[in-house]
Design a protein around this motif. Sequence first.
Motif, PDB file in Angstrom:
ATOM      1  N   GLY A 374       0.655  -1.176   0.391  1.00  0.00           N
ATOM      2  CA  GLY A 374      -0.331   0.290   0.065  1.00  0.00           C
ATOM      3  C   GLY A 374       0.957   1.483  -0.021  1.00  0.00           C
ATOM      4  O   GLY A 374       0.099   1.979   0.083  1.00  0.00           O
ATOM      5  N   ALA A 375       1.617   1.036  -0.031  1.00  0.00           N
ATOM      6  CA  ALA A 375       3.402   2.706  -0.214  1.00  0.00           C
ATOM      7  C   ALA A 375       2.676   3.367  -1.115  1.00  0.00           C
ATOM      8  O   ALA A 375       2.523   2.727  -1.939  1.00  0.00           O
ATOM      9  N   ARG A 376       3.432   4.060  -1.134  1.00  0.00           N
ATOM     10  CA  ARG A 376       3.341   5.389  -2.763  1.00  0.00           C
ATOM     11  C   ARG A 376       4.866   5.501  -2.445  1.00  0.00           C
ATOM     12  O   ARG A 376       5.232   6.198  -1.341  1.00  0.00           O
ATOM     13  N   ILE A 377       5.466   5.890  -3.800  1.00  0.00           N
ATOM     14  CA  ILE A 377       6.524   5.982  -4.087  1.00  0.00           C
ATOM     15  C   ILE A 377       6.805   6.532  -5.498  1.00  0.00           C
ATOM     16  O   ILE A 377       6.057   6.304  -6.169  1.00  0.00           O
ATOM     17  N   GLY A 378       7.122   8.043  -4.820  1.00  0.00           N
ATOM     18  CA  GLY A 378       7.337   8.955  -6.251  1.00  0.00           C
ATOM     19  C   GLY A 378       5.587   9.250  -6.458  1.00  0.00           C
ATOM     20  O   GLY A 378       5.539   9.889  -7.833  1.00  0.00           O
ATOM     21  N   VAL A 379       4.307   8.938  -6.088  1.00  0.00           N
ATOM     22  CA  VAL A 379       2.867   9.352  -6.610  1.00  0.00           C
ATOM     23  C   VAL A 379       2.817  11.288  -6.338  1.00  0.00           C
ATOM     24  O   VAL A 379       3.093  11.414  -7.022  1.00  0.00           O
ATOM     25  N   ASP A 380       3.683  11.602  -4.605  1.00  0.00           N
ATOM     26  CA  ASP A 380       3.250  12.495  -4.206  1.00  0.00           C
ATOM     27  C   ASP A 380       4.826  13.542  -3.909  1.00  0.00           C
ATOM     28  O   ASP A 380       5.226  12.805  -3.005  1.00  0.00           O
ATOM     29  N   LEU A 381       5.266  14.321  -4.990  1.00  0.00           N
ATOM     30  CA  LEU A 381       6.511  14.364  -4.651  1.00  0.00           C
ATOM     31  C   LEU A 381       6.707  15.445  -3.120  1.00  0.00           C
ATOM     32  O   LEU A 381       7.846  15.545  -2.948  1.00  0.00           O
ATOM     33  N   ASP A 382       5.525  15.846  -2.827  1.00  0.00           N
ATOM     34  CA  ASP A 382       6.269  17.137  -1.902  1.00  0.00           C
ATOM     35  C   ASP A 382       6.053  16.144  -0.248  1.00  0.00           C
ATOM     36  O   ASP A 382       6.948  16.697   0.183  1.00  0.00           O
ATOM     37  N   ALA A 383       5.099  15.577  -0.803  1.00  0.00           N
ATOM     38  CA  ALA A 383       5.337  14.320   0.168  1.00  0.00           C
ATOM     39  C   ALA A 383       6.709  13.417   0.646  1.00  0.00           C
ATOM     40  O   ALA A 383       7.693  13.493   1.492  1.00  0.00           O
ATOM     41  N   ASP A 384       7.326  13.221  -0.938  1.00  0.00           N
ATOM     42  CA  ASP A 384       8.285  12.396  -0.787  1.00  0.00           C
ATOM     43  C   ASP A 384       9.460  13.214  -0.191  1.00  0.00           C
ATOM     44  O   ASP A 384      10.723  12.829   0.570  1.00  0.00           O
ATOM     45  N   ARG A 387       9.786  12.717   3.360  1.00  0.00           N
ATOM     46  CA  ARG A 387      10.335  11.581   3.833  1.00  0.00           C
ATOM     47  C   ARG A 387      11.656  10.775   2.996  1.00  0.00           C
ATOM     48  O   ARG A 387      12.787  10.172   3.602  1.00  0.00           O
ATOM     49  N   TYR A 388      12.475  11.237   1.898  1.00  0.00           N
ATOM     50  CA  TYR A 388      13.302  10.496   1.437  1.00  0.00           C
ATOM     51  C   TYR A 388      14.121  11.691   0.552  1.00  0.00           C
ATOM     52  O   TYR A 388      13.733  12.914   0.525  1.00  0.00           O
ATOM     53  N   HIS A 389      14.797  11.293  -0.446  1.00  0.00           N
ATOM     54  CA  HIS A 389      15.752  11.950  -0.951  1.00  0.00           C
ATOM     55  C   HIS A 389      14.740  12.601  -2.942  1.00  0.00           C
ATOM     56  O   HIS A 389      14.718  11.235  -3.654  1.00  0.00           O
ATOM     57  N   VAL A 390      14.554  13.583  -2.844  1.00  0.00           N
ATOM     58  CA  VAL A 390      14.078  13.918  -4.577  1.00  0.00           C
ATOM     59  C   VAL A 390      15.101  14.655  -5.008  1.00  0.00           C
ATOM     60  O   VAL A 390      16.110  15.981  -4.565  1.00  0.00           O
ATOM     61  N   GLY A 399      17.368   4.243   0.082  1.00  0.00           N
ATOM     62  CA  GLY A 399      18.624   4.558  -0.084  1.00  0.00           C
ATOM     63  C   GLY A 399      18.494   2.769   0.023  1.00  0.00           C
ATOM     64  O   GLY A 399      17.504   1.954   0.590  1.00  0.00           O
ATOM     65  N   LYS A 400      19.740   2.222  -0.006  1.00  0.00           N
ATOM     66  CA  LYS A 400      19.975   0.839  -0.165  1.00  0.00           C
ATOM     67  C   LYS A 400      19.496   0.991   1.931  1.00  0.00           C
ATOM     68  O   LYS A 400      20.067   1.008   2.656  1.00  0.00           O
ATOM     69  N   GLY A 401      19.152  -0.761   2.111  1.00  0.00           N
ATOM     70  CA  GLY A 401      18.274  -1.238   3.109  1.00  0.00           C
ATOM     71  C   GLY A 401      17.032  -0.615   3.326  1.00  0.00           C
ATOM     72  O   GLY A 401      16.327  -0.414   4.586  1.00  0.00           O
ATOM     73  N   ALA A 402      16.937   0.830   2.880  1.00  0.00           N
ATOM     74  CA  ALA A 402      16.203   1.364   3.114  1.00  0.00           C
ATOM     75  C   ALA A 402      14.199   1.315   3.383  1.00  0.00           C
ATOM     76  O   ALA A 402      14.057   0.015   2.230  1.00  0.00           O
ATOM     77  N   ARG A 403      13.370   1.638   3.477  1.00  0.00           N
ATOM     78  CA  ARG A 403      11.773   1.219   3.840  1.00  0.00           C
ATOM     79  C   ARG A 403      10.862   2.480   3.820  1.00  0.00           C
ATOM     80  O   ARG A 403      11.215   3.315   4.753  1.00  0.00           O
ATOM     81  N   ALA A 404      10.293   2.211   2.968  1.00  0.00           N
ATOM     82  CA  ALA A 404       9.304   2.910   2.377  1.00  0.00           C
ATOM     83  C   ALA A 404       8.532   2.952   3.742  1.00  0.00           C
ATOM     84  O   ALA A 404       8.142   2.671   4.676  1.00  0.00           O
ATOM     85  N   LEU A 405       7.995   4.857   3.966  1.00  0.00           N
ATOM     86  CA  LEU A 405       6.753   4.795   4.792  1.00  0.00           C
ATOM     87  C   LEU A 405       5.358   4.910   4.327  1.00  0.00           C
ATOM     88  O   LEU A 405       5.035   5.140   3.205  1.00  0.00           O
TER      89      LEU A 405
END
Length: 406
Positions: A374-384, A387-390, A399-405
């Motif tokens: 159910g996670a979303r990556i790259g769908v909402d860049l503002d939210a990303d 949380r992440y590097h954009v 990143g390596k071994g990371a877990r998406a929120l």
Amino acid sequence: MRGGPRVLGIVLAGGEGKRLSPLTQDRAKPAVPFGGNYRLIDFVLSNLVNGDIRQIAVLTQYKSHSLDRHITQTWRMSALLGNYVTPVPAQQRLGPRWYTGSADAIFQSLNLIYDERPDIVVVFGADHVYRMDPRQMIDQHLQTGAGVTIAGLRVPRRDATEFGVIDADAAGKVLGFLEKPADPPGLPDSPEESFASMGNYVFTTDALLEALRTDAADDSSVHDMGGSIMPMLADAGEAWVYDFSTNVVPGATERDHGYWRDVGTIDSYYDAHMDLVSVTPVFNLYNDRWPIYTLPPQLPPAKFVLGGRAEESMVSAGAIIGGGSVHTSVISPGARVERGARVEGSVVMDGVFIGEGAVVRRAILDKNAVVPAGARIGVDLDADRERYHVSAGGITVLGKGARALL
């Protein structure tokens, strides 16, 4: 090179690659995976080996463990024939200090040249994606009698401000070497193009040794091949340019002839992957007349089950597409895409898990990353961005071994 001059290859692989972070947080830039099965180092090594240069030293420094391991496990040449590819870590032969620049890296490793006694030293960078037959560049070098020959890539003048630029006359003799000039010089036969340095050099051994010693004695030098050695030899009238567009690689197509990519940023790294997956790829990994070598993982073939599918994509061995869908993406060995998950325009590295119903869009997922159900990556860049590097181009990186929120 049998029957010709004695050639030693030196690959400069000590770069940190800060602009490619977070992919370089745990590895050297030349060790970054590419195209499913490969590491960036595999491209330059394949070009040298295919070009009959088979005595190669790879100079390493920054977080080099995975790079050293890849070279020693993958690039095993015939000792019977005197061939080798060997990683050479920073050895502090001249005192308790690390390399201060690419020229200093070679200067601190002159024992390699003294031991092999080559006529020609080929010095190539380690982190570009391309095919090139170095023998043609060496042939030109011998014909001109140059001290150094610099590989030049034709680029639009407006884009040349980001490169070291070679100012050459119509015959190819270098008049000057300019580091990221504001007003790059045009080419005699094409005023709106400039020669960008590819970071590949062919030296006559004596010229290289003399230049390195002179540079080492200059306390004001930055001890860099492009910033120090090339301007010195250009000013001395000993430098010539090799036009990369004239290089002919067996099996190359009109579409991928002259392809070269500096994958030094997240966006350029991503774009180079997208070059691989079109029906007629801009860069063709399937050219078996000039293969890119690596050690393939000992894994079973990729599996598609429960209606899983992939379109305009590359899917590596050991990957399981279990009811998910993959579009315009590169899927690396051992990755899993579960039921209902959708992967679009993404680079998925080894061992990544993408759970049920997850969406991954225009993203790079590093090794062993986990995208839970159910996670979303790259769908909402503002939210990303929170949380992440954009990247500047809108590519989300996990990143390596990371877990998406969630």
